[in-house]
Design an enzyme around this catalytic site. Sequence first.
Site, PDB file in Angstrom:
ATOM      1  N   HIS A 189      39.221  45.748  44.979  1.00  0.00           N
ATOM      2  CA  HIS A 189      38.055  45.920  45.841  1.00  0.00           C
ATOM      3  C   HIS A 189      38.014  44.757  46.850  1.00  0.00           C
ATOM      4  O   HIS A 189      38.455  43.662  46.523  1.00  0.00           O
ATOM      5  CB  HIS A 189      36.800  45.941  44.951  1.00  0.00           C
ATOM      6  CG  HIS A 189      35.537  46.167  45.712  1.00  0.00           C
ATOM      7  ND1 HIS A 189      34.863  45.148  46.350  1.00  0.00           N
ATOM      8  CD2 HIS A 189      34.827  47.291  45.952  1.00  0.00           C
ATOM      9  CE1 HIS A 189      33.794  45.645  46.948  1.00  0.00           C
ATOM     10  NE2 HIS A 189      33.745  46.938  46.717  1.00  0.00           N
ATOM     11  N   VAL A 191      36.046  42.493  47.829  1.00  0.00           N
ATOM     12  CA  VAL A 191      35.545  41.149  47.475  1.00  0.00           C
ATOM     13  C   VAL A 191      36.458  40.437  46.490  1.00  0.00           C
ATOM     14  O   VAL A 191      36.309  39.243  46.263  1.00  0.00           O
ATOM     15  CB  VAL A 191      34.106  41.165  46.893  1.00  0.00           C
ATOM     16  CG1 VAL A 191      33.115  41.657  47.916  1.00  0.00           C
ATOM     17  CG2 VAL A 191      34.025  41.937  45.600  1.00  0.00           C
ATOM     18  N   LYS A 192      37.405  41.149  45.880  1.00  0.00           N
ATOM     19  CA  LYS A 192      38.250  40.537  44.851  1.00  0.00           C
ATOM     20  C   LYS A 192      39.343  39.668  45.490  1.00  0.00           C
ATOM     21  O   LYS A 192      39.351  39.469  46.695  1.00  0.00           O
ATOM     22  CB  LYS A 192      38.838  41.627  43.946  1.00  0.00           C
ATOM     23  CG  LYS A 192      37.766  42.532  43.297  1.00  0.00           C
ATOM     24  CD  LYS A 192      37.030  41.852  42.151  1.00  0.00           C
ATOM     25  CE  LYS A 192      35.727  42.532  41.743  1.00  0.00           C
ATOM     26  NZ  LYS A 192      35.820  43.795  41.061  1.00  0.00           N
ATOM     27  N   ILE A 193      40.280  39.198  44.692  1.00  0.00           N
ATOM     28  CA  ILE A 193      41.223  38.161  45.165  1.00  0.00           C
ATOM     29  C   ILE A 193      42.168  38.689  46.247  1.00  0.00           C
ATOM     30  O   ILE A 193      42.360  38.053  47.269  1.00  0.00           O
ATOM     31  CB  ILE A 193      42.048  37.618  43.974  1.00  0.00           C
ATOM     32  CG1 ILE A 193      41.150  37.300  42.768  1.00  0.00           C
ATOM     33  CG2 ILE A 193      42.916  36.448  44.414  1.00  0.00           C
ATOM     34  CD1 ILE A 193      40.423  35.998  42.811  1.00  0.00           C
TER      35      ILE A 193
END
Length: 393
Positions: A189, A191-193
Site C-alpha cells: 500500500h 503508505v508502506k515501505i
Amino acid sequence: MASDFLPYGRQSLDEADIAAVVDVLRSDFLTQGPAIPRFEKAVADWCGARHGIALSNGTATLHCAAQAMGLGKGDWLWTSPITFVASSNAGRYCGAQVDFVDVDPATVCLCPDRLEAKLQQAEKQGRLPKIVVPVHFAGQSCDMPRIHALSQKYGFRILEDAAHALGGSYEGERIGNCRWSDAVSHSFHPVKIVTSAEGGMITTNDEELAWRIGALRTHGITRESSRMQGESDGPWYYQQIELGYNYRMTDLQAALGASQMEKLDRFAQRRQELAELYDRTLAGLPLRPLARDPRGISGWHLYMIRLDLEAIAPLTRRQVFESLRAQNIGVNVHYIPVHLQPDYRQFGFQKGDFPEAERYYEECITLPMFPAMTDLDVMRVKEALCQALHAAA
Ligand SMILES: *Cc1c(COP(=O)(O)O)cnc(C)c1O
C-alpha cells in the site's frame, strides 16, 4: 514556517518507477505477464526467502496463507490487538475463531511471555491456536526466536505480518526470510515501505505452501496434470481443486513494485535517520518513543510517540492531536484495539481484556514518517508539538 500539510506517510516515486509502469502499458501483458515473477524474485531475494507469491493486496496474502495452512472452522488464529484489522480478519475469512495476545508494553509487539501463559491455559482447555500471527509493530520485529520455540512446543504455525517491516532485520536475519516462521506477509500500500499502489506478497521457504497460495490467488485452479484428479482432457484443460479467489496482482502493479525494490535500501536508511532525529529532537518533552529491541533493526514504517498523560494533564491526547492537525501536521492513531471494534465485540471481547493494548491506545500519536521528509520537517513537527503541549521549543 512552512504551513503545507505534512502527511503521516507518503509514497516516493521517481521517473524510473513511472517508466516501468508505462513499459507495461505498451507491452502484451497487463496482468499475469513477466513483471509478476520479476517482482516476486526481487522481494524473495532481498528477504533471502525461497519463494515470493504476489497477490492483490496484503490482506489477501494473510487470507490465502491462513487457508493454505489449513485454517478453518473450529480452529483458532491468535494475533495482537494492536494491529490493522486485516491481521485478524484473515482468520475470520477462513471461518476460524480469533483471539488476541496482549502486547509488550515497551515495544507494543505481541508479548512472548503473555503468549506462553495463554498457551499453557489454552492447552488445558483444548483450545490451542492453529496459527499465530505476530505483527512487527511500526516495523520492529517481534521476538521471533521465542515465538518459534513456543510453536515447536505447542504445535502452531507462524504467519508473520510484516506489513510495516520490509527493510528491517532481527538477530542479523532480514525480516521476510522465514527463519522463524512458515510464511511472512508483506503489503505494498502507498503508505508502506515500498509500494505497488495496492499489492501484497507472501515470502516462504515451504514449497507446498507457496504452490497452494499460488493456486488460491487464482480460483484454486491448476493446469499441472500432476496435481489433477484423474487424467487431463487435453492441452486446454484445468481443474479447480479447491475454492480460491481472484486475488491476482496486475503487471502494472508488479512493475512499479519491482522498480521500487531497487530503492528499498535507501528508503530504509532514510527512515532510520528520521527516527533517530526524532528521538534526539523530541527528548525532554513529556512523551516517549516506543522502546527499541537491540536485537533488531526496525523497518520504520511508522514513528509513534506515547504521551505522558499525567504530566500533561489537564491537556488530553485528543487536544494534542487536534492541535497538531490544526497546524497541518498529518498525525494519526495506529491502532484502535481490534477487540474493541463493534464487529469483534460480538464475540464477547470487552474493555479491560487487553490492558496494555488499551493503555497504549490512550497515549499514542503517530507522527509523519516517509523517506522524502526533510530534517526541517522534523523540526516543524517538534515546534508544532511544543505548541500543542504548551511547552517551550
Ligand atoms: C497495511 C496492513 C495490512 C494489510 O495490507 P493491505 O495491503 O492494505 O491489504 C495488514 N496488516 C497490517 C499490520 C497493515 O498495516
